[in-house]
Design an enzyme around this catalytic site. Structure first.
Site, PDB file in Angstrom:
ATOM      1  N   ASN A   9      69.248 -64.498 -62.229  1.00 25.51           N
ATOM      2  CA  ASN A   9      70.299 -63.481 -62.115  1.00 25.51           C
ATOM      3  C   ASN A   9      69.998 -62.660 -60.865  1.00 25.51           C
ATOM      4  OD1 ASN A   9      72.112 -61.405 -62.378  1.00 25.51           O
ATOM      5  ND2 ASN A   9      71.157 -60.483 -64.181  1.00 25.51           N
ATOM      6  N   TRP A  10      70.740 -62.965 -59.828  1.00 28.72           N
ATOM      7  CA  TRP A  10      70.461 -62.300 -58.543  1.00 28.72           C
ATOM      8  C   TRP A  10      71.022 -60.886 -58.473  1.00 28.72           C
ATOM      9  CZ3 TRP A  10      71.982 -67.059 -55.008  1.00 28.72           C
ATOM     10  CH2 TRP A  10      70.979 -68.030 -55.118  1.00 28.72           C
ATOM     11  N   LYS A  11      71.807 -60.527 -59.447  1.00 26.66           N
ATOM     12  CA  LYS A  11      72.416 -59.191 -59.490  1.00 26.66           C
ATOM     13  C   LYS A  11      73.150 -58.900 -58.165  1.00 26.66           C
ATOM     14  CE  LYS A  11      68.865 -57.888 -62.740  1.00 26.66           C
ATOM     15  NZ  LYS A  11      68.217 -56.828 -63.497  1.00 26.66           N
ATOM     16  N   HIS A  94      75.321 -58.436 -70.281  1.00 26.99           N
ATOM     17  CA  HIS A  94      74.024 -58.012 -69.737  1.00 26.99           C
ATOM     18  C   HIS A  94      73.863 -56.512 -70.006  1.00 26.99           C
ATOM     19  CE1 HIS A  94      70.868 -57.030 -66.882  1.00 26.99           C
ATOM     20  NE2 HIS A  94      70.558 -58.312 -66.885  1.00 26.99           N
ATOM     21  N   GLU A  96      72.845 -54.188 -68.257  1.00 24.10           N
ATOM     22  CA  GLU A  96      73.323 -53.297 -67.190  1.00 24.10           C
ATOM     23  C   GLU A  96      74.833 -53.107 -67.291  1.00 24.10           C
ATOM     24  OE1 GLU A  96      71.493 -55.387 -63.908  1.00 24.10           O
ATOM     25  OE2 GLU A  96      69.523 -54.725 -64.597  1.00 24.10           O
ATOM     26  N   GLU A 166      67.105 -60.117 -74.335  1.00 26.48           N
ATOM     27  CA  GLU A 166      66.615 -59.306 -73.227  1.00 26.48           C
ATOM     28  C   GLU A 166      66.356 -57.883 -73.716  1.00 26.48           C
ATOM     29  OE1 GLU A 166      67.541 -61.172 -69.197  1.00 26.48           O
ATOM     30  OE2 GLU A 166      69.064 -59.672 -69.613  1.00 26.48           O
ATOM     31  N   GLY A 172      63.616 -55.277 -65.491  1.00 28.49           N
ATOM     32  CA  GLY A 172      63.396 -54.607 -64.213  1.00 28.49           C
ATOM     33  C   GLY A 172      62.311 -53.543 -64.271  1.00 28.49           C
TER      34      GLY A 172
END
Ligand code: PEP
Length: 255
Positions: A9-11, A94, A96, A166, A172
């Site tokens: 997941n490169w965000k 996700h 976020e 997650e 992170g």
């Protein structure tokens, strides 16, 4: 046998030049007989990444989609558009998206349904915050998040779907769940699905995500219900990501 899956997941990172270089390095480093590898690129670079990975075993994923298929939804990107760009997978729910953009369990379930409508395989994320874990509410939270998706969609829609556990406190932060913590929750997820359909539960791939790195991947991936990894920061480094893929390849041989 569940084929392990490692998704990056490169965000919201990178430039056209950097993401295409990263995709190329990963695609050329992926060995036959390893895990399935999915690269979830920023939406604007999906086309560029698709060109680079064409002909390789690496698959394209997106990080989010609209709950709608088309129409007056300024700024949104639909599942059919993602498919059109070559995406096969999409991350849904996700933390976020839930925390920063206020996505509710209900909206996550709608997005899962939107992904299924157009043939995208959703990677649906579930997980508790630190406060929820400390309050002993981990299973209740994961159950609520997952059951909202299951109740709106038929369980059969989980046939090609993926669940990613997650824990929010591990994303992170550099703080990883222990292998035992990951296994405990992931076994709970599988049992929850099995209570409705044993066959679908047995085939369901459940990933762990939260500060997975080259040095902790093998221990996490050795757990019975950890079928792969959803990798954030470490997926931005081709060498490190490929080492995580190698750890997942060892799982292919163990099973
Ligand atoms: C993620 O964003 O899904 C994630 C797991 O991030 P990180 O690996 O950086 O914790």
């Amino acid at each position: 046998m569940r084929i392990p899956l490692v998704a990056g997941n490169w965000k919201m990172n990178g430039t056209r030049a950097s993401v295409t270089a990263l995709a190329g390095a990963i695609a050329s480093g992926c060995k036959a007989g390893g895990p399935q590898v999915v690269l979830c690129a920023p939406a604007i670079y999906l086309g560029a990444v698709a060109e680079v990975i064409a002909g390789s075993s690496v698959m394209l994923g997106a990080q989010n989609l609209s709950d709608q298929d088309a129409g007056a939804y300024t700024g949104e990107i639909s599942g059919p558009m993602l498919r059109d760009m070559g995406a096969r997978y999409v991350i849904v729910g996700h933390s976020e998206r839930r925390r920063i953009y206020g996505e509710t369990d209900a909206l996550v379930a709608e997005k899962f349904e939107a992904a299924r409508r157009c043939g995208l395989a959703p990677i649906v994320c579930v997980g508790e915050t630190l406060a929820e874990r400390e309050a002993g509410a981990t299973q209740a939270v994961v159950r609520r998040q997952l059951e909202t998706v299951i109740n709106l969609n038929k369980l059969a829609e989980f046939e090609d779907a993926v669940v990613a556990y997650e824990p929010v406190w591990a994303i992170g932060t550099g703080r990883t769940a222990t292998p035992a913590q990951a296994q405990e929750v992931q076994a709970f997820v599988r049992a929850l699905v099995a209570s409705r359909d044993r066959r679908i539960a047995d085939g369901l791939r459940i990933l762990y995500g939260g500060s997975v790195r080259a040095d902790n991947a093998a221990a996490l991936l050795a757990q019975a219900d950890v079928d792969g990894a959803l990798v954030g920061s470490a997926s931005l480094d081709a060498g490190e990501f490929l080492m995580i893929c190698a750890a997942a390849a060892a799982r292919v041989k163990i099973k």
